[in-house]
Every structure is written in C-alpha cells, then in structure tokens.
Write an enzyme that holds these catalytic residues in place. Structure first.
Site, PDB file in Angstrom:
ATOM      1  N   TYR A 134      -2.000   4.236  15.424  1.00  0.00           N
ATOM      2  CA  TYR A 134      -2.720   3.183  14.695  1.00  0.00           C
ATOM      3  C   TYR A 134      -3.523   2.301  15.664  1.00  0.00           C
ATOM      4  O   TYR A 134      -4.279   1.422  15.232  1.00  0.00           O
ATOM      5  CB  TYR A 134      -1.760   2.320  13.865  1.00  0.00           C
ATOM      6  CG  TYR A 134      -0.888   3.091  12.888  1.00  0.00           C
ATOM      7  CD1 TYR A 134      -1.237   4.378  12.476  1.00  0.00           C
ATOM      8  CD2 TYR A 134       0.274   2.531  12.377  1.00  0.00           C
ATOM      9  CE1 TYR A 134      -0.427   5.085  11.598  1.00  0.00           C
ATOM     10  CE2 TYR A 134       1.086   3.236  11.486  1.00  0.00           C
ATOM     11  CZ  TYR A 134       0.735   4.513  11.102  1.00  0.00           C
ATOM     12  OH  TYR A 134       1.537   5.203  10.240  1.00  0.00           O
TER      13      TYR A 134
ATOM     14  N   SER B   7      -0.694  -4.594   4.120  1.00  0.00           N
ATOM     15  CA  SER B   7      -1.661  -5.615   3.705  1.00  0.00           C
ATOM     16  C   SER B   7      -1.924  -6.542   4.880  1.00  0.00           C
ATOM     17  O   SER B   7      -1.073  -6.709   5.749  1.00  0.00           O
ATOM     18  CB  SER B   7      -1.163  -6.414   2.509  1.00  0.00           C
ATOM     19  OG  SER B   7      -2.138  -7.374   2.164  1.00  0.00           O
TER      20      SER B   7
ATOM     21  N   GLN C 214       3.237 -11.277  -2.403  1.00  0.00           N
ATOM     22  CA  GLN C 214       3.447 -10.562  -3.659  1.00  0.00           C
ATOM     23  C   GLN C 214       4.297  -9.300  -3.456  1.00  0.00           C
ATOM     24  O   GLN C 214       5.212  -9.030  -4.229  1.00  0.00           O
ATOM     25  CB  GLN C 214       2.052 -10.168  -4.160  1.00  0.00           C
ATOM     26  CG  GLN C 214       1.992  -9.707  -5.571  1.00  0.00           C
ATOM     27  CD  GLN C 214       0.651  -9.037  -5.845  1.00  0.00           C
ATOM     28  OE1 GLN C 214       0.569  -7.817  -5.907  1.00  0.00           O
ATOM     29  NE2 GLN C 214      -0.394  -9.848  -6.016  1.00  0.00           N
TER      30      GLN C 214
ATOM     31  N   LEU D 155       0.732   2.556  -2.201  1.00  0.00           N
ATOM     32  CA  LEU D 155      -0.245   2.048  -3.171  1.00  0.00           C
ATOM     33  C   LEU D 155      -1.448   2.984  -3.280  1.00  0.00           C
ATOM     34  O   LEU D 155      -2.465   2.655  -3.885  1.00  0.00           O
ATOM     35  CB  LEU D 155      -0.696   0.633  -2.771  1.00  0.00           C
ATOM     36  CG  LEU D 155       0.459  -0.369  -2.580  1.00  0.00           C
ATOM     37  CD1 LEU D 155      -0.085  -1.729  -2.138  1.00  0.00           C
ATOM     38  CD2 LEU D 155       1.270  -0.527  -3.868  1.00  0.00           C
TER      39      LEU D 155
ATOM     40  N   SER E 190       8.417  12.601  10.422  1.00  0.00           N
ATOM     41  CA  SER E 190       7.386  12.180   9.475  1.00  0.00           C
ATOM     42  C   SER E 190       6.497  13.385   9.165  1.00  0.00           C
ATOM     43  O   SER E 190       6.181  14.176  10.077  1.00  0.00           O
ATOM     44  CB  SER E 190       6.565  11.043  10.079  1.00  0.00           C
ATOM     45  OG  SER E 190       5.590  10.601   9.165  1.00  0.00           O
TER      46      SER E 190
ATOM     47  N   HIS F   9       5.617  11.905  14.502  1.00  0.00           N
ATOM     48  CA  HIS F   9       4.635  11.540  13.478  1.00  0.00           C
ATOM     49  C   HIS F   9       4.216  12.725  12.594  1.00  0.00           C
ATOM     50  O   HIS F   9       4.012  12.580  11.395  1.00  0.00           O
ATOM     51  CB  HIS F   9       3.418  10.912  14.163  1.00  0.00           C
ATOM     52  CG  HIS F   9       2.643   9.970  13.308  1.00  0.00           C
ATOM     53  ND1 HIS F   9       1.989   8.862  13.808  1.00  0.00           N
ATOM     54  CD2 HIS F   9       2.402   9.959  11.978  1.00  0.00           C
ATOM     55  CE1 HIS F   9       1.394   8.220  12.810  1.00  0.00           C
ATOM     56  NE2 HIS F   9       1.625   8.865  11.694  1.00  0.00           N
TER      57      HIS F   9
HETATM   58  P1  A2P Z   1      -5.427  -5.584   2.188  1.00  0.00           P
HETATM   59  O1  A2P Z   1      -4.764  -5.082   3.449  1.00  0.00           O
HETATM   60  O2  A2P Z   1      -6.865  -5.871   2.363  1.00  0.00           O
HETATM   61  O3  A2P Z   1      -4.651  -6.723   1.559  1.00  0.00           O
HETATM   62  P2  A2P Z   1      -1.230   1.486   1.319  1.00  0.00           P
HETATM   63  O4  A2P Z   1      -0.044   0.659   1.758  1.00  0.00           O
HETATM   64  O5  A2P Z   1      -0.904   2.421   0.190  1.00  0.00           O
HETATM   65  O6  A2P Z   1      -1.898   2.201   2.486  1.00  0.00           O
HETATM   66  O7  A2P Z   1      -2.327   0.502   0.706  1.00  0.00           O
HETATM   67  C1  A2P Z   1      -2.932  -0.502   1.516  1.00  0.00           C
HETATM   68  C2  A2P Z   1      -4.120  -1.060   0.783  1.00  0.00           C
HETATM   69  O8  A2P Z   1      -3.697  -1.704  -0.444  1.00  0.00           O
HETATM   70  C3  A2P Z   1      -4.911  -2.079   1.538  1.00  0.00           C
HETATM   71  O9  A2P Z   1      -6.263  -1.887   1.201  1.00  0.00           O
HETATM   72  C4  A2P Z   1      -4.405  -3.398   1.008  1.00  0.00           C
HETATM   73  O10 A2P Z   1      -5.407  -4.390   1.097  1.00  0.00           O
HETATM   74  C5  A2P Z   1      -4.145  -3.050  -0.443  1.00  0.00           C
HETATM   75  N1  A2P Z   1      -3.053  -3.854  -1.028  1.00  0.00           N
HETATM   76  C6  A2P Z   1      -1.904  -4.232  -0.445  1.00  0.00           C
HETATM   77  N2  A2P Z   1      -1.131  -4.928  -1.287  1.00  0.00           N
HETATM   78  C7  A2P Z   1      -1.805  -5.012  -2.461  1.00  0.00           C
HETATM   79  C8  A2P Z   1      -1.542  -5.615  -3.710  1.00  0.00           C
HETATM   80  N3  A2P Z   1      -0.413  -6.267  -3.917  1.00  0.00           N
HETATM   81  N4  A2P Z   1      -2.480  -5.495  -4.686  1.00  0.00           N
HETATM   82  C9  A2P Z   1      -3.640  -4.815  -4.469  1.00  0.00           C
HETATM   83  N5  A2P Z   1      -3.944  -4.222  -3.306  1.00  0.00           N
HETATM   84  C10 A2P Z   1      -3.042  -4.316  -2.295  1.00  0.00           C
END
Ligand code: A2P
Length: 320
Positions: free
Chosen positions: A49, A263, A271, A212, A161, A112
């Site tokens: 990363y 995030s 959240q 997500l 992984s 990984h």
């Molecule tokens: P950001 O980092 O700009 O807040 P994943 O974990 O599946 O890879 O997804 C990560 C993505 O989901 C990032 O673009 C992140 O945005 C976004 N994300 C994280 N938490 C939420 C949330 N509670 N609602 C909507 N989007 C989210």
C-alpha cells in the site's frame, strides 16, 4: 456484545478494523490518528500500500506507554509482498515494515498473495510488453520463513491472503505454525460461504477485504454492480436507521468474520464503528447472503462484446 474473535494463538482480534489500501499519503496519518481516537484498535496495513511509513508516524504520536493507546491494546496486521517470497527476503521485508510502522512486533503478518513476482524492490516487475515477471518460489518455502518470524517473537501470528481452499490445505499440511487468518475479498456480492466454512472448520479466522465493494478502486466499469446502491441493503438501512455501509458491516461481524473497511473521512470512520448497537434477524442475514453473485471487484476487469464479465479467479495468473 463481544467485539472481537479469538485466534488459535489465544490473541483477541477486533472484529472491526481500519483498512488502509488506497489511503493516500497526506491523508492516512490523520485518518489513523482519528480512528485511534474514535476507538479503533485494529489497523490493517501492507507493504504494497506504500503508506506504512506515514501510518508509523500516527502510531508514534498515539501509541505507547505514556500515550492514549497502549501497544498491547492494538492489533496491527501487515503483509509480505509478492516480490519478497524468497525465503531470504521474508525477514528483511518484515523488518522494513516494523521500521516504517515504528513497532517492535506485529500482531499478524500475512502472505499477501500465493504467487511470487520477480525478486527486487519494484512492486510490479513487468516485461516491456506489460506482462508481469513471475518467480517460481513455492509458497510452502515462503511459509517456512514466515514461521521463523513467530519463533523469533517478531510477529505473534502468521496467516494467508488471497489463497484458495486447496492452497490453504497445502500450507496446513506442512505447517509447524498454523496460519491463524485468511484475508480475502468478501462482501454481499461475493459472500464466500463455502470458503468461510472451510476456514472455520480448520480453525482459521476470516477477514473480508473490500467489504464495501471498494468504490474508490482505480479500475472501474460503468456496468459493474454498485454494492452500496443495492436495493436489498438500502431497504434494511431504512428499517434500522443505519447507512447501507453499516448494514453490510453488521452482516459481517454478526457472522463472526473480521472486517476492515477503509475510510479517510472522520464521519465515516465514526459510522463504520457503530455496528455493535443493533442486530439483524436470521432471515435478514440470509437475505443478504442470497445477494451473492460471485462478483469479484479486485480483478482486472475484462469485457466481452462490450459487456463486463468477472474473471475466473482460477486462472493461474489471477489476478494480474
Ligand atoms: P473515503 O475513504 O473517502 O471515506 P472498501 O473498504 O470496500 O475498500 O471501501 C472503501 C471506500 O468506501 C472508500 O472510497 C471510502 O471512502 C468509502 N467508504 C468508507 N466508509 C463508507 C461509508 N460508511 N459510507 C460510504 N462510503 C464509505
């Protein structure tokens, strides 16, 4: 409600952690500091990363005997990159992660991916025609070097992984130190029901990544399904007064799989932690599971006749 699972080593692994893939330099330090302040005690990192040094700055400020978070309260994972599978490269690679993260041990170190790239410091060694340059180190040889890290006290547990069930059993068949965790892509469109059952039967905890659906991936296609827009999820979000992300994360923690949403946004970091104050019914749990369509986001997308198709993960060069 219990918010951790136990690894076979006896370690407590928090069910909800912070993902750091795609967290940009310039953002990730603040995100990790904010997350630690908000109550996150599990951070998922990786050499690949390219942001561990910045995460280390956050740890240096927030973690220590006289700091808000004690090291023993924190669960930190990192991952051995594909260019470092040669047994001689394993310990130096771990030591580089420790140096960058400013830690003297890791809670968990994962291989990984099962396949190796050409040795060296270029993360993605390629031929002039763009094809990856592979190396033929057997992951079982890599595993023996991973085990030494546990024996030396540099990592508390080791794991895998992106390994499939056959590869997992290959490692289990020769391991002196058993893998504690499998981390794989997993979300309602890729429920991984059989693979999770396979791991649980063998005492491995599963950590879904891209919970997500990774909406911030660098590769995207307009035809791909958008997980956070899924009507079945939105309906439940309305019922519980939660966001779609919280419904998805709740589904994962309720079935005792660890999840690491990424995030860098304070409101979302908050959240995503608030998933232990409600529960889904058995019927709702299975209705989310039935959204499965074996959809992989983390593969190079290919199109056939202009239509997007998910690629067969059994391809020997998967996913590159
Ligand atoms: P950001 O980092 O700009 O807040 P994943 O974990 O599946 O890879 O997804 C990560 C993505 O989901 C990032 O673009 C992140 O945005 C976004 N994300 C994280 N938490 C939420 C949330 N509670 N609602 C909507 N989007 C989210």
């Amino acid at each position: 409600e219990c918010n951790y699972v136990l690894l076979h080593t006896g370690q407590k692994m928090p069910l909800l952690g912070l993902g750091t893939w795609k967290s940009a330099p310039g953002q990730v330090k603040e995100a990790v500091k904010y997350a630690l302040g908000a109550g996150y005690r599990h951070i998922d990192c990786a050499t690949a990363y390219s942001n561990e040094a910045e995460i280390g700055e956050a740890f240096q400020e927030a973690v220590g005997p006289d700091k808000p978070v004690k090291r023993e309260e924190l669960f930190v994972t990192s991952k051995l990159w594909n260019t470092k599978h040669h047994p001689e490269d394993v310990e130096p690679s771990l030591r580089k992660s420790l140096e960058d993260l400013k830690l003297d041990y890791l809670d968990l170190y994962l291989v990984h991916w099962p396949h190796a790239f050409e040795r060296g410091d270029n993360l993605f060694p390629k031929n002039p025609d763009g094809r990856m340059r592979f190396d033929y180190t057997d992951y079982k040889e890599t595993w023996k070097a991973m085990e030494k890290l546990v024996e030396k006290g540099l990592v508390k547990a080791v794991g895998l992984s992106n390994f499939n069930s056959r590869q997992i059993d290959g490692v289990l068949g020769m391991a002196a130190v058993k893998p504690a965790v499998l981390q794989v892509e997993c979300h309602p469109y890729l429920a991984q029901t059989e693979l999770i059952a396979h791991c649980h039967k063998r005492g491995l905890v599963v950590t879904p990544y891209s919970p997500l659906g990774s909406p911030d991936r660098m590769w995207k296609h307009p035809d791909e399904p958008v997980l956070l827009e899924e009507p079945g999820i939105k309906q439940l979000a309305e019922k519980y007064g939660k966001s779609p992300a919280q419904i998805i994360l709740r589904w994962q923690v309720q079935r005792k799989v660890v999840t690491v949403p990424k995030s860098v946004t304070p409101a979302r970091l908050q959240q995503n932690l608030q998933v232990f104050d409600f529960s889904l019914t058995e019927e709702e749990m299975s209705s989310i599971r039935s959204l499965n369509k074996n959809w992989r986001y983390i593969v190079p997308m290919i199109t056939v006749d202009g239509k997007l198709v998910a690629r067969d993960a059994g391809h020997p060069l998967y996913p590159f």
